[in-house]
Motif scaffolding. Sequence first.
Motif, PDB file in Angstrom:
ATOM      1  N   ILE A   1      -4.616 -14.710  -3.202  1.00 15.73           N
ATOM      2  CA  ILE A   1      -3.349 -14.219  -3.670  1.00 15.73           C
ATOM      3  C   ILE A   1      -3.357 -12.657  -3.491  1.00 15.73           C
ATOM      4  O   ILE A   1      -4.522 -11.987  -4.035  1.00 15.73           O
ATOM      5  N   VAL A   2      -2.272 -11.818  -3.110  1.00 16.45           N
ATOM      6  CA  VAL A   2      -2.126 -10.620  -3.157  1.00 16.45           C
ATOM      7  C   VAL A   2      -1.214 -10.221  -4.362  1.00 16.45           C
ATOM      8  O   VAL A   2      -0.046 -10.529  -4.421  1.00 16.45           O
ATOM      9  N   GLY A   3      -1.763  -9.272  -5.123  1.00 17.87           N
ATOM     10  CA  GLY A   3      -0.998  -8.847  -6.181  1.00 17.87           C
ATOM     11  C   GLY A   3      -1.084  -9.482  -7.503  1.00 17.87           C
ATOM     12  O   GLY A   3      -1.102 -10.866  -7.455  1.00 17.87           O
ATOM     13  N   GLY A   4      -2.013  -8.766  -8.259  1.00 14.66           N
ATOM     14  CA  GLY A   4      -2.476  -9.431  -9.609  1.00 14.66           C
ATOM     15  C   GLY A   4      -1.271  -9.546 -10.895  1.00 14.66           C
ATOM     16  O   GLY A   4      -1.741  -9.082 -11.936  1.00 14.66           O
ATOM     17  N   SER A   5      -0.257  -9.971 -10.545  1.00 18.06           N
ATOM     18  CA  SER A   5       0.861  -9.978 -11.554  1.00 18.06           C
ATOM     19  C   SER A   5       0.710 -11.205 -12.480  1.00 18.06           C
ATOM     20  O   SER A   5      -0.415 -11.799 -12.343  1.00 18.06           O
ATOM     21  N   ARG A   6       1.574 -11.302 -13.241  1.00 19.48           N
ATOM     22  CA  ARG A   6       1.313 -12.526 -14.408  1.00 19.48           C
ATOM     23  C   ARG A   6       1.539 -13.929 -13.693  1.00 19.48           C
ATOM     24  O   ARG A   6       1.117 -14.714 -14.011  1.00 19.48           O
TER      25      ARG A   6
ATOM     26  N   GLY B   1      -8.551  -3.738  -3.921  1.00 22.95           N
ATOM     27  CA  GLY B   1      -8.068  -3.180  -2.444  1.00 22.95           C
ATOM     28  C   GLY B   1      -6.678  -3.185  -2.280  1.00 22.95           C
ATOM     29  O   GLY B   1      -5.817  -3.800  -3.134  1.00 22.95           O
ATOM     30  N   ASN B   2      -6.314  -2.445  -1.137  1.00 19.25           N
ATOM     31  CA  ASN B   2      -4.826  -2.525  -0.662  1.00 19.25           C
ATOM     32  C   ASN B   2      -4.554  -3.773  -0.225  1.00 19.25           C
ATOM     33  O   ASN B   2      -4.702  -3.804   1.228  1.00 19.25           O
ATOM     34  N   GLY B   3      -3.907  -4.874  -0.566  1.00 17.56           N
ATOM     35  CA  GLY B   3      -3.787  -5.976  -0.063  1.00 17.56           C
ATOM     36  C   GLY B   3      -2.706  -6.037   1.035  1.00 17.56           C
ATOM     37  O   GLY B   3      -2.752  -7.175   2.002  1.00 17.56           O
ATOM     38  N   SER B   4      -1.919  -4.906   1.183  1.00 18.62           N
ATOM     39  CA  SER B   4      -1.162  -4.952   2.304  1.00 18.62           C
ATOM     40  C   SER B   4      -1.561  -4.338   3.702  1.00 18.62           C
ATOM     41  O   SER B   4      -1.068  -4.045   4.894  1.00 18.62           O
ATOM     42  N   LEU B   5      -3.179  -3.949   3.578  1.00 23.11           N
ATOM     43  CA  LEU B   5      -3.834  -3.504   4.570  1.00 23.11           C
ATOM     44  C   LEU B   5      -4.367  -4.708   5.494  1.00 23.11           C
ATOM     45  O   LEU B   5      -5.161  -5.372   4.770  1.00 23.11           O
ATOM     46  N   GLN B   6      -4.523  -4.707   6.790  1.00 23.11           N
ATOM     47  CA  GLN B   6      -4.882  -5.700   7.325  1.00 23.11           C
ATOM     48  C   GLN B   6      -6.351  -5.834   7.475  1.00 23.11           C
ATOM     49  O   GLN B   6      -7.060  -6.838   7.347  1.00 23.11           O
ATOM     50  N   GLU B   7      -6.743  -4.540   7.386  1.00 28.07           N
ATOM     51  CA  GLU B   7      -8.111  -4.478   7.528  1.00 28.07           C
ATOM     52  C   GLU B   7      -9.150  -5.164   6.045  1.00 28.07           C
ATOM     53  O   GLU B   7      -9.818  -5.859   6.090  1.00 28.07           O
ATOM     54  N   VAL B   8      -8.172  -4.940   4.953  1.00 27.15           N
ATOM     55  CA  VAL B   8      -8.736  -5.323   3.724  1.00 27.15           C
ATOM     56  C   VAL B   8      -8.460  -7.133   3.856  1.00 27.15           C
ATOM     57  O   VAL B   8      -9.292  -7.689   3.262  1.00 27.15           O
ATOM     58  N   LEU B   9      -7.544  -7.557   4.171  1.00 28.57           N
ATOM     59  CA  LEU B   9      -7.176  -8.812   4.177  1.00 28.57           C
ATOM     60  C   LEU B   9      -8.064  -9.464   5.185  1.00 28.57           C
ATOM     61  O   LEU B   9      -8.801 -10.651   4.605  1.00 28.57           O
TER      62      LEU B   9
END
Lengths: 484, 458
Positions: free
Chosen positions: B233-238, B279-287
């Motif tokens: 999951i990217v983004g730790g929202s509710r 981490g920044n989930g929109s970065l390919q490197e992180v993913l």
Amino acid sequence: MNGRAVRYFIGHILRWEAILMAPALIIAMVDRSWGAVNGFLITMLLLLVVSSLLLFIGQKGDHSMQAREGFVIVGLSWVLLSLIGALPFTLSGQIPRYVDAVFETASGFTTTGASILTNIEGLCRGLLFWRSFTHWIGGMGVLVFVMAIIPLSKGSGESMHLLRAESPGPDVGKVSPTMRKTTRALYAIYIALTLITFLLLVLGGDPAFDSFCNAVGAAGTGGFSIKNAGIGAYSHYSQTVLSFAMMLFGVNFSVYYLILTRQARRGLMDEELHWYLGIILATLVVLVINTRSLFPSLGEGIHHVFFTICSIITTTGYSTVDFNLWPELSKWILVLLMFMGASAGSTGGGMKVSRILILIKSLGNQIATMLRPRSVHIVRLNKKMVEDSTVRSVHVFSLAYFFILAISALIVSFDNFDGVTTLTSVIACISNIGPGLNMVGPMGNYAAFSDLSKIVLSLDMLFGRLEIFPMLLLFSPAAWRNNG
Amino acid sequence: MFIIVVGQGKVGTTLSSQLCAEGHDIVTIDSEPAVLKKLQETLDVATLCGNGAAATVLDEAGAAKADLLIACTDSDEVNLLSCMVARKLGTKNTIARVRNPEYDSDLRLLKDEFHISLSINPELTCAREIFRILRFPAFLKRETFLRDRAELVELKIAPGSRLDGLKLMDLRRLTDVKALICAVERQGQVTIPDGNFILRANDRISLTADAAGLIRFMNDLDLPTPSIRKVMIVGGSRIAIHVTRLLQRNKVRVTIIDNDEQKCRRLTELLPEATIICGNGSLQEVLLSEGVQDTDAVLALTGFDEENLTISMFANYLKVPKTVTKVDRTEHLEVYTNAGIDTIVSPKLLTANEIVRYVRAMGSRSGQSMVALSRFMDGKVEAMEFVVPAGANYCDIPFKALQSRRRKNTLVAAIARNRQLIIPSGNDCLLPDDRVVVVAPRDVTISELKDAFPGGNV
């Protein structure tokens, strides 16, 4: 630094030390051991005069304090308690050297139970009583006691500083909303459990005096025995009662509070409690197997091993057998238990099970973070997050613990005893256990150490009992400087 | 019905427009005059500027004679208060949006205490939807009807599938499961197919069956039914928290990536079983370094549509079996679908749908017969649930015979009769008190069941 608050509290504490000496004085009078009576009378007089002076000059004005005052009051009063509490021994001439008497008293108040006496039975009953009673006073904490009795400024949270400085464990909290009720509840539980132990021992046929001394020794998890043969001199029944008593006094008292206030589920779900009991059980199995050949029957083996484990993990230091003669594995498991100690919020010493849990968990987190640098981990105890600051203070505490251990061992090594004696004597003192291995084993004592070593070991006991920081702060010039 | 909608945020405006389109009288309340001005220019509603929880404002809006008040401002507390005041003033039913998970456990109490007929948690609704999708990842959309007895699912025909090139008449030869393909979308064109229709690869089809039948249908036709074991999951929202809880109950391993350290710590505290990555989930490197290529599903749930879309496209590029994308701005849904982002959730639409469904159920009690409605194929197809009224002139006639009277491009997709689900064929007929699902393209307006059978007397 608010000197007025410091004087005020220390005045109260010294006055209470005089009052608490009274039972021992009465016993000495009944026994007609006039040397001891003299010793007690002079000491009590001195205490009353000094405390009245301190209270007189400290009475007026505000007694507000910050964390700093809390630490200083606690550190200073424990040092004074030990120094003055030692006087009756020396004045009565029964422990002629003052250094020895201070070692013995510090060992008493800090619930260590390490002794320099080669013939314990040579002391008169009044002094034996005082010696054991210091365990009981020191077990729950002197300031906690004072706070339960004297009126503190109402509604302010300052007394929390005192509780925090004196109570063992990484994260000290109140069990009930007000400090007074908290300290009273703790002491009520403490007194009740002590009385139950005492009654059970008396019912087993032990003399009342012996029962009382052994009960308070177990309650404070101290370990002074009034017999040369230790607890080995009593029946199996008494030993079993003491085993369970020690085990129960090594449990966080808030567990009992929760049970008494009908929150048993919450109390019994305590993670530290589970680990504490689990460790006792696991080491019991290992040690019973390991020492199987030393005991005539399995039942006998389980009995003595259980007693020894309860005695060591709660840092009491009572002994029924000489575990120094056990196989190496068993001995070193006991040494590890010495490091760990009992639960936070109990009367036991050592690093505390919860600290070890936090350490191991944060070690696991560190490894996980190294493998996956972006992953986020927190330390969880009782399914709740442990604050970062608490985790950090546990790290620093452990570091300081081993640092002091190393320096003390270095100083004690001047005496040129073997390594095991040197190391375990320091561990036994800093963890408030009493007996170590080899020369300081359950059948040995600390008489052979030099004065320097005795002073260092006495300090170690105080360091261990007060969990390092209040004592360490006494040596910091910043603690004594005026505000600003 | 006379409905007051308090709060014209995302959900509020969607609701107002949907309910308005269905012919209800709407009064909207918001504290922003600009919002109301714009609303009045686009919709035929009355507007009122002010605090939706204040008795004077609600009174002015006509709370005393309103059939329903829907409170969907950003604040749970205002919504609850607004409902409570409206109730006092005489509104018959109230709906509150309550999104704070801390209120979850006391919802029953709140409902009793504040006399709230329905409370909607958009994040939880959205999480449930995502969870339902992940249970059967082969389906682009999954919806239940007829009190959860019938499933209506949407799926895409892969090239080389056994459905590719199949004449619908021949479907029964491949499987004995009673399933009905009730809508097909090919190159943006929606058809309600008949038996002579031939399926092609890349068609999107809607299918009705019962839950057990659906699984057998997939097996009989050798359609892939992957199961999801690992989710990122990217983004730790509710929504992420709710989804994670649902997934973990089903032993799915979840990794959540969020940029905010404080939030990550909070997530770690709330979700002990999940792996939390800061981490920044929109970065390919992180993913990539967190192993996105090995997961079974990626849920893009950040607060930014653009980021979510990029993440999903990247996951598709890496051939992650399933991606779910949260999109708040729903104007361009079609564009996204054409770009290969096939499963999209929108909390706003889901919430609005749920409320509209409730309003319809209220309506059906008061004489109108549509019970539920949901949209498929980016809203091009509607599936409507009706109760067959007694004495209707189309009852008791087999569908074969009704053929001539049936409105073009409409289809009865499922019938529930006495706890039994019937997937209709030509020999079945409707009986009074049946509940039926009718599928029709959106441009065919069916507000009552008889609209589907407009032909004259037989």
